[in-house]
Design a protein around this motif. Structure first.
Motif, PDB file in Angstrom:
ATOM      1  N   LEU A 118     -20.764  20.361 -33.982  1.00 62.80           N
ATOM      2  CA  LEU A 118     -19.606  19.629 -33.473  1.00 62.80           C
ATOM      3  C   LEU A 118     -18.335  20.028 -34.226  1.00 62.80           C
ATOM      4  CD1 LEU A 118     -20.878  15.979 -32.868  1.00 62.80           C
ATOM      5  CD2 LEU A 118     -20.164  17.655 -31.166  1.00 62.80           C
ATOM      6  N   ALA A 119     -18.485  20.196 -35.537  1.00 61.12           N
ATOM      7  CA  ALA A 119     -17.326  20.595 -36.339  1.00 61.12           C
ATOM      8  C   ALA A 119     -16.817  21.971 -35.895  1.00 61.12           C
ATOM      9  CB  ALA A 119     -17.701  20.611 -37.819  1.00 61.12           C
TER      10      ALA A 119
ATOM     11  N   ALA B 299     -23.806  16.625 -42.086  1.00 60.90           N
ATOM     12  CA  ALA B 299     -22.871  16.525 -40.968  1.00 60.90           C
ATOM     13  C   ALA B 299     -23.262  17.494 -39.855  1.00 60.90           C
ATOM     14  CB  ALA B 299     -21.452  16.825 -41.442  1.00 60.90           C
ATOM     15  N   ASN B 300     -22.941  17.116 -38.639  1.00 57.15           N
ATOM     16  CA  ASN B 300     -23.224  17.953 -37.476  1.00 57.15           C
ATOM     17  C   ASN B 300     -22.242  19.129 -37.459  1.00 57.15           C
ATOM     18  OD1 ASN B 300     -23.417  19.081 -34.869  1.00 57.15           O
ATOM     19  ND2 ASN B 300     -24.155  17.139 -34.022  1.00 57.15           N
TER      20      ASN B 300
ATOM     21  N   ASP C 261     -22.628  12.256 -37.384  1.00 59.77           N
ATOM     22  CA  ASP C 261     -21.396  12.505 -36.638  1.00 59.77           C
ATOM     23  C   ASP C 261     -20.619  11.202 -36.475  1.00 59.77           C
ATOM     24  OD1 ASP C 261     -22.790  11.044 -34.711  1.00 59.77           O
ATOM     25  OD2 ASP C 261     -23.333  12.804 -33.542  1.00 59.77           O
TER      26      ASP C 261
ATOM     27  N   LEU D 262     -12.708  12.339 -38.294  1.00 59.96           N
ATOM     28  CA  LEU D 262     -14.125  12.200 -38.634  1.00 59.96           C
ATOM     29  C   LEU D 262     -14.321  12.059 -40.148  1.00 59.96           C
ATOM     30  CD1 LEU D 262     -17.141  12.237 -37.889  1.00 59.96           C
ATOM     31  CD2 LEU D 262     -17.046  14.748 -37.992  1.00 59.96           C
TER      32      LEU D 262
ATOM     33  N   SER E  64     -26.522   8.629 -31.521  1.00 62.96           N
ATOM     34  CA  SER E  64     -26.891   9.256 -32.798  1.00 62.96           C
ATOM     35  C   SER E  64     -27.537   8.319 -33.809  1.00 62.96           C
ATOM     36  CB  SER E  64     -25.663   9.893 -33.445  1.00 62.96           C
ATOM     37  OG  SER E  64     -25.096  10.863 -32.593  1.00 62.96           O
TER      38      SER E  64
END
Length: 775
Positions: free
Chosen positions: A525-526, A521-522, A487, A541, A464
């Protein structure tokens, strides 16, 4: 590099283009005089220019980067105020495209302007040699063409045309000012009809229209083929014509057919289509009219409809079965070799356009670089024509053209089996008309991360992010994920970078060359973590992001953020932790977490509070800074420019702004180096926050928004969690709140919200639609 040689500009002609040019000059912080004719009623003799400024203050997208910029525009009229050009260093004519009117204006200017002051025309249809007929040698020496693209604030291309008598010093001053102050990429064009971009662009559009009519294609399919798969705007050709105005096409066609040589290939394809003439006559001129090839049917709930090219009737827009696989993902050879109507249309448009572009070197442009830059910046193509030819293969293109009995441009024969671009010894080179390769030049003050990456390997890299040595003891932290989303891998690399930079380098710049600095923020993924109830991973995170960002803030070396485009959520928060920011003028920055049912979780709350309490004119006491930050963050406000980002406190007053995107990394690197000597990290702040009483006050403010329909039920819930953080939780106004205590408050609030089904619904909706859910 300085542009001080031009300290005042005059723009004559307050139409859309002239007014937009004046606004961009003002955006650069340079005073500008905007003049137009006296209206027929004469009640207000400067009404046209004044009206243009007033309209621009209400226009979206905004021509002005801030309201303060508008105050740099002085309005007037040609009859009363033309003598004021004597105070101007550059006079830009942007009046109607009539030679007699332009020449009459130049005659007056010659008697009024001071020697050495540049005069330029924004024309794209009249040759320079005709514009200066009858003028003195001194006037001709100061004259050139500067062709801006609309809208002038947002379109980076400016084509410049000089004549045999143009003074080189005058042209250099204009080039430098346009580059550094106005943020333009200046491309030299020859004095030929349409110059470079519009000549190729008009040919491309005409080919696309003709082929779709001739082949009986639907508008949707034509745009699905000649859009994203070719690396051109996703509007496609018909969508683009709707955007610029269908009624503009006959004027462009008439201009080019009347000025181009009779044997120019454009003459053979220039034609009118009865349906288009009918649409113009009925007011279907595109987005500015009742609709165009596409329209929104208000009677059917703004249903998107598209016209049938054969019948002229509208029907519901469909998603056609366009290119698939590699052909849809930028493999141009696969696209044009696709069987059936997809490949046939792709070849008709792309093959013809690339052949025409190749024919224009050296007629319209001195080299392939100029052609590629003009089309990428003037028409938003991802690749220029010669970069596209490299994808196809110059010899392959030449052979196919020859097989079809079409002429093969000389430059394709010159290239043979060689590409127009190559990388040699870590440097990009291009093929010149002499048959030799030459280094792609970079102007002084331009540093390209892409160039660095060709010549070196990263110091650190993961999935990333990457860390690059950009010279002189400065390293660059680059985000590399989709939309530069942030991330755990980004945070991990930051933590790894800190001791490396401390031991071996002087400073760090946070920068990348994506379209946007970071979308935050991704969320994907969250969402995955939420779906499997991995809340401990989410909390890890959040804590990891806080630790990484504070690591940057308190590092024993300077950290400079260099954002361009969007910097949202976590992308904004990393900037808030930098010692200084060198921002591109087009910066759209904001803490938007409340829009997805969360609060900023990577330290952004405390950094904004610190900025607010240090802001000039902020009333004294604990509540005003808190109220200011609450208003900005709870409404997910995003700046519309770097100038506005200062007003919103996302940038500090002494943070710098770079107008030219190509110069951003160079400027940021040198800002970082300027901070090195005697650098000491900041002291952790301590806050005096209003506590529960302040939270109650913020809740009342939020409730008033709710009653006016400006906030939803769940907005009140989210804003209450935000208020709890910003007011210091249960702390009394007399109790100091440390930075670490504030971080825990925001971490706790974030985790409570991420457990809420209504926050989850907002995140899912954002991922699916790209738009906030108003639940």
């Amino acid at each position: 590099m300085s542009q001080d040689t031009i300290s005042k500009v005059c723009v004559i002609g307050a139409g859309t283009m002239g007014a937009g040019i004046a606004a961009q000059v003002a955006n650069a912080g340079v005073p500008v005089l905007l003049l137009d004719i006296v209206p027929e009623d004469g009640a207000n003799r400067s009404a046209i220019a004044e009206g243009a400024v007033a309209r621009m203050l209400k226009t979206e997208p905004a021509p002005f980067m801030s309201k303060a910029a508008a105050r740099l525009v002085e309005t007037g009229n040609i009859e009363d105020d033309l003598a004021k050009v004597a105070d101007c260093d550059w006079i830009i004519e942007a009046v109607i495209e009539r030679l007699d009117i332009k020449q009459g204006l130049y005659e007056k200017l010659e008697a009024l302007k001071r020697p050495g002051a540049a005069v330029s025309s924004n024309t794209s249809t009249i040759p320079l040699e005709k514009l200066v007929e009858g003028r003195s040698d001194a006037f001709k020496a100061d004259f050139l063409i500067t062709h801006f693209f609309n809208p002038p604030r947002y379109m980076r291309l400016m084509e410049i045309v000089t004549g045999p008598a143009t003074d080189a010093g005058v042209a250099t001053r204009v080039r430098l000012f346009a580059d550094v102050a106005l943020g333009k990429t200046v491309v030299d064009a020859n004095d030929t009809p349409g110059f470079i971009a519009n000549r190729i662009g008009t040919y491309w559009i005409q080919l696309g229209l003709n082929a779709a009519f001739d082949m009986g294609l639907s508008v949707e399919l034509a745009d699905a083929i000649a859009g994203k798969p070719m690396g051109v705007p996703k509007t496609g050709i018909f969508g683009l014509v709707d955007l610029v105005g269908i009624d503009l096409m006959p004027h462009l066609q008439a201009s080019l057919t009347s000025t181009l040589a009779k044997d120019d290939p454009y003459q053979a394809i220039a034609r009118t289509h009865p349906l288009i003439e009918k649409m113009i006559g009925e007011g279907y001129t595109g987005r500015k009219g009742k609709g165009g090839f596409y329209r929104l049917n208000k009677e059917k709930g703004r249903q998107k409809e598209v016209i049938d090219l054969a019948s002229g009737d509208y029907h519901a827009a469909d998603r056609p079965a366009g290119p698939r696989g590699a052909a849809a993902k930028g493999d141009l050879r696969k696209l044009v070799e696709t069987k059936g109507e997809i490949g046939a249309y792709a070849w008709a448009v792309l093959g013809g356009t690339l052949a025409y572009a190749a024919r224009l070197v050296p007629e319209a442009a001195g080299d392939v670089l100029a052609v590629d830059a003009a089309m990428k910046l003037g028409y938003n193509w991802k690749m220029g024509p010669f970069e596209m030819i490299d994808k196809l293969g110059a010899s392959w293109l030449a052979e196919r053209l020859a097989a079809e009995g079409q002429p093969v441009p000389a430059i394709l024969t010159l290239a043979g089996d060689r590409p127009f671009y190559r990388v040699e010894d870590g440097q990009r080179e291009y093929l010149g008309l002499d048959g030799e390769y030459h280094k792609v030049p970079r102007p002084e003050g331009v540093l390209s991360l892409a160039d660095v990456k060709l010549a070196t390997r990263p110091l650190l890299r993961n999935a990333s992010a990457a860390l690059w040595d950009i010279g002189d003891g400065v390293v660059c932290l680059e985000f590399t994920g989709k939309m530069n989303a942030l991330d755990g891998e980004v945070m991990k690399l930051i933590v790894q970078a800190l001791p490396l930079v401390q031991s071996q380098y002087k400073a760090l710049v946070v920068y990348n060359e994506g379209s946007h600095f970071s979308a935050g923020a991704n969320l994907g993924l969250a969402m995955f973590a939420v779906n499997i109830a991995a809340y401990s991973e989410i909390e890890k995170l959040v804590a990891g992001g806080q630790m990484a960002y504070k690591g940057l803030k308190y590092a024993p070396f300077p950290v400079v953020g260099a954002p361009a485009g969007m910097a949202l959520g976590g992308g904004c928060e990393i900037l808030l932790h930098c010692d200084a920011i060198q921002a591109h003028a087009e910066l759209y920055v904001g803490l938007v977490e409340c829009g997805v049912g969360l609060v900023p979780g990577w330290g952004g709350n405390g950094e904004m509070l610190e900025r607010a309490r240090n802001a000039a004119r902020m009333p004294r006491g604990p509540m005003p800074p808190v109220a200011k930050v609450f208003e900005t963050v709870s409404t997910a406000t995003v700046s519309k420019s770097a100038a506005q980002a200062k007003e919103l406190l996302f940038l500090r007053p002494d943070d710098a702004i770079t107008m030219n995107r190509d110069r951003l990394l160079y400027d940021a690197k040198h800002k970082a180096l300027a901070l090195v000597e005697g650098y000491t990290p900041p002291e952790p702040p301590e806050f005096r926050l209003p506590g529960p009483s302040g939270r109650t006050g913020l809740a009342m403010a939020a409730e008033s928004f709710h009653k006016r329909g400006l906030a939803t039920d769940y907005d009140l819930v989210v804003s209450d969690y935000l208020a709890e953080v910003l007011t210091g939780g249960e702390a009394d106004v007399t109790d100091p709140v440390s930075e670490q205590e504030l971080l825990k408050l925001e971490r706790d609030a974030f985790m409570k919200l991420v457990h809420s089904s209504r926050s989850v619904a907002r995140i899912e909706h954002m991922l699916e639609t790209g738009k906030p859910l108003r639940n």
